[in-house]
Design a protein around this motif. Structure first.
Motif, mmCIF file in Angstrom:
data_model
loop_
_atom_site.group_PDB
_atom_site.id
_atom_site.type_symbol
_atom_site.label_atom_id
_atom_site.label_comp_id
_atom_site.label_asym_id
_atom_site.label_seq_id
_atom_site.Cartn_x
_atom_site.Cartn_y
_atom_site.Cartn_z
ATOM 1 N N LEU A 42 98.426 73.399 2.544
ATOM 2 C CA LEU A 42 98.261 74.602 3.346
ATOM 3 C C LEU A 42 99.137 74.478 4.586
ATOM 4 O O LEU A 42 98.926 73.609 5.429
ATOM 5 N N LEU A 43 100.125 75.354 4.696
ATOM 6 C CA LEU A 43 101.134 75.241 5.744
ATOM 7 C C LEU A 43 100.696 75.902 7.046
ATOM 8 O O LEU A 43 100.769 75.296 8.111
ATOM 9 N N ARG A 44 100.266 77.142 6.987
ATOM 10 C CA ARG A 44 99.784 77.836 8.174
ATOM 11 C C ARG A 44 99.077 79.114 7.757
ATOM 12 O O ARG A 44 99.314 79.651 6.676
ATOM 13 N N ARG A 45 98.209 79.585 8.629
ATOM 14 C CA ARG A 45 97.473 80.810 8.331
ATOM 15 C C ARG A 45 98.367 82.016 8.558
ATOM 16 O O ARG A 45 99.053 82.115 9.581
ATOM 17 N N ILE A 46 98.395 82.949 7.595
ATOM 18 C CA ILE A 46 99.234 84.132 7.695
ATOM 19 C C ILE A 46 98.425 85.418 7.695
ATOM 20 O O ILE A 46 98.982 86.514 7.775
ATOM 21 N N GLY A 47 97.097 85.323 7.617
ATOM 22 C CA GLY A 47 96.258 86.512 7.637
ATOM 23 C C GLY A 47 94.801 86.157 7.800
ATOM 24 O O GLY A 47 94.388 85.030 7.524
ATOM 25 N N ARG A 48 94.043 87.109 8.285
ATOM 26 C CA ARG A 48 92.604 86.911 8.452
ATOM 27 C C ARG A 48 91.887 88.185 8.043
ATOM 28 O O ARG A 48 92.265 89.279 8.443
ATOM 29 N N GLY A 49 90.854 88.033 7.234
ATOM 30 C CA GLY A 49 90.053 89.168 6.798
ATOM 31 C C GLY A 49 88.625 89.039 7.275
ATOM 32 O O GLY A 49 88.288 88.125 8.049
ATOM 33 N N ALA A 50 87.771 89.940 6.821
ATOM 34 C CA ALA A 50 86.376 89.934 7.252
ATOM 35 C C ALA A 50 85.645 88.679 6.789
ATOM 36 O O ALA A 50 84.728 88.211 7.464
ATOM 37 N N GLY A 115 81.518 74.561 2.271
ATOM 38 C CA GLY A 115 81.038 75.921 2.446
ATOM 39 C C GLY A 115 82.074 77.006 2.259
ATOM 40 O O GLY A 115 82.096 77.979 3.026
ATOM 41 N N TYR A 116 82.918 76.906 1.230
ATOM 42 C CA TYR A 116 83.870 77.980 0.964
ATOM 43 C C TYR A 116 84.307 77.945 -0.496
ATOM 44 O O TYR A 116 84.166 76.953 -1.192
ATOM 45 N N PHE A 117 84.824 79.097 -0.951
ATOM 46 C CA PHE A 117 85.568 79.117 -2.200
ATOM 47 C C PHE A 117 86.976 79.597 -1.879
ATOM 48 O O PHE A 117 87.260 80.095 -0.786
ATOM 49 N N TYR A 118 87.879 79.435 -2.828
ATOM 50 C CA TYR A 118 89.278 79.751 -2.573
ATOM 51 C C TYR A 118 89.918 80.306 -3.841
ATOM 52 O O TYR A 118 89.430 80.105 -4.957
ATOM 53 N N TYR A 119 91.008 81.021 -3.647
ATOM 54 C CA TYR A 119 91.812 81.412 -4.791
ATOM 55 C C TYR A 119 93.273 81.465 -4.383
ATOM 56 O O TYR A 119 93.619 81.802 -3.251
ATOM 57 N N VAL A 120 94.132 81.080 -5.315
ATOM 58 C CA VAL A 120 95.569 81.015 -5.097
ATOM 59 C C VAL A 120 96.207 82.197 -5.819
ATOM 60 O O VAL A 120 95.918 82.469 -6.984
ATOM 61 N N MET A 121 97.080 82.905 -5.116
ATOM 62 C CA MET A 121 97.674 84.124 -5.663
ATOM 63 C C MET A 121 99.161 84.177 -5.358
ATOM 64 O O MET A 121 99.675 83.380 -4.571
ATOM 65 N N GLU A 122 99.836 85.133 -5.995
ATOM 66 C CA GLU A 122 101.259 85.271 -5.741
ATOM 67 C C GLU A 122 101.484 85.727 -4.305
ATOM 68 O O GLU A 122 100.649 86.396 -3.698
ATOM 69 N N LEU A 123 102.619 85.340 -3.779
ATOM 70 C CA LEU A 123 102.940 85.575 -2.377
ATOM 71 C C LEU A 123 103.661 86.902 -2.212
ATOM 72 O O LEU A 123 104.506 87.276 -3.035
ATOM 73 N N PRO A 163 104.296 88.403 5.812
ATOM 74 C CA PRO A 163 104.158 89.176 4.574
ATOM 75 C C PRO A 163 104.516 90.647 4.751
ATOM 76 O O PRO A 163 104.240 91.250 5.788
ATOM 77 N N HIS A 164 105.142 91.207 3.740
ATOM 78 C CA HIS A 164 105.492 92.626 3.719
ATOM 79 C C HIS A 164 104.272 93.430 3.274
ATOM 80 O O HIS A 164 103.856 93.351 2.126
ATOM 81 N N THR A 165 103.702 94.180 4.191
ATOM 82 C CA THR A 165 102.535 95.016 3.903
ATOM 83 C C THR A 165 102.859 96.475 4.192
ATOM 84 O O THR A 165 103.829 96.799 4.891
ATOM 85 N N LEU A 166 102.020 97.352 3.673
ATOM 86 C CA LEU A 166 102.171 98.771 3.968
ATOM 87 C C LEU A 166 101.945 99.034 5.455
ATOM 88 O O LEU A 166 102.601 99.897 6.050
ATOM 89 N N ARG A 167 101.057 98.292 6.060
ATOM 90 C CA ARG A 167 100.829 98.435 7.496
ATOM 91 C C ARG A 167 102.111 98.174 8.290
ATOM 92 O O ARG A 167 102.427 98.906 9.236
#
Length: 216
Positions: A42-50, A115-123, A163-167
């Motif tokens: 894990l290199l660095r955090r690039i986003g945070r959600g709820a 105390g967590y689960f994780y999933y790996v997805m395309e970037l 990351p390229h997002t619509l926002r």
């Protein structure tokens, strides 16, 4: 699509809200409870959600860059919605590569002691990359399976990647009507695919719409 795919029959959506006032398990200035994902750095955090954080991750075996989401148990008031989130992701993994506007998942796991689960997805594509305009009309826009499963990330710089997002697109100004129609069609098809498989997204918003190989 990026976010939580969920079983629409669930009756506890309101209770899935994160617990307010609790400290995040990760901090920008340092980690108090550093997560880990087997076989990935894990290199660095690039986003945070709820419910958790999204990390830029590098495969220890191949060096390819992926996104890894860490979903923390402490952000849920009780076990039931946390378990539902995990079950929803398990169901989504099986269909994630069936539609060109679904975000492909590669691996799911749990770390019960931490105390967590994780999933790996395309970037996602990098933001503001020349030539990354959306091309989604017609069958030619469908990505080849080999490209989806083995995206080229060698050109990305982990230290500056955004990351390229619509926002991000909307923050640069209005979209043309044609582009709105293209994106809307792609996303409505993706939502229809989820619904046909008994899942709903529950958090459709510009920051959760990312572009991979130019497609939302």
């Amino acid at each position: 699509m990026n976010g939580q795919g969920q079983d629409p029959s669930s009756d506890d959506a309101d209770r899935a809200a994160p617990v307010r006032g609790q400290p995040s398990a990760t901090l920008d200035t340092g980690l108090t409870n550093e997560p880990s994902v087997p076989d990935y750095e894990l290199l660095r955090r690039i986003g945070r959600g709820a419910y958790g954080d999204v990390w830029l991750a590098r495969s220890k075996a191949t060096g390819v860059l992926r996104a890894a989401k860490i979903v923390w148990r402490h952000t849920f008031e009780d076990e039931r919605p946390y378990k539902r989130e995990f079950e929803g992701i398990q169901r989504f993994e099986r269909i994630s590569r069936e539609h060109p506007s679904q975000l492909a998942l590669f691996h799911i796991g749990r770390n019960e002691p931490a105390g967590y689960f994780y999933y790996v997805m395309e970037l996602a594509d990098a933001a503001q990359v020349p030539g990354a305009e959306c091309q989604v009309s017609g069958h030619d826009a469908r990505r080849e399976e080999t490209t989806r499963l083995s995206p080229d990330t060698s050109h990305l710089s982990p230290g500056t990647y955004v990351p390229h997002t619509l926002r991000a697109d909307l923050e640069r100004g209005r979209l043309t009507a044609a582009r709105v129609l293209e994106i809307g069609l792609a996303l409505s098809e993706a939502l229809g695919h989820l619904h046909r498989n008994g899942l709903v997204h529950r958090d459709v918003k510009p920051s959760n719409v990312i572009f991979v190989n130019g497609r939302p």
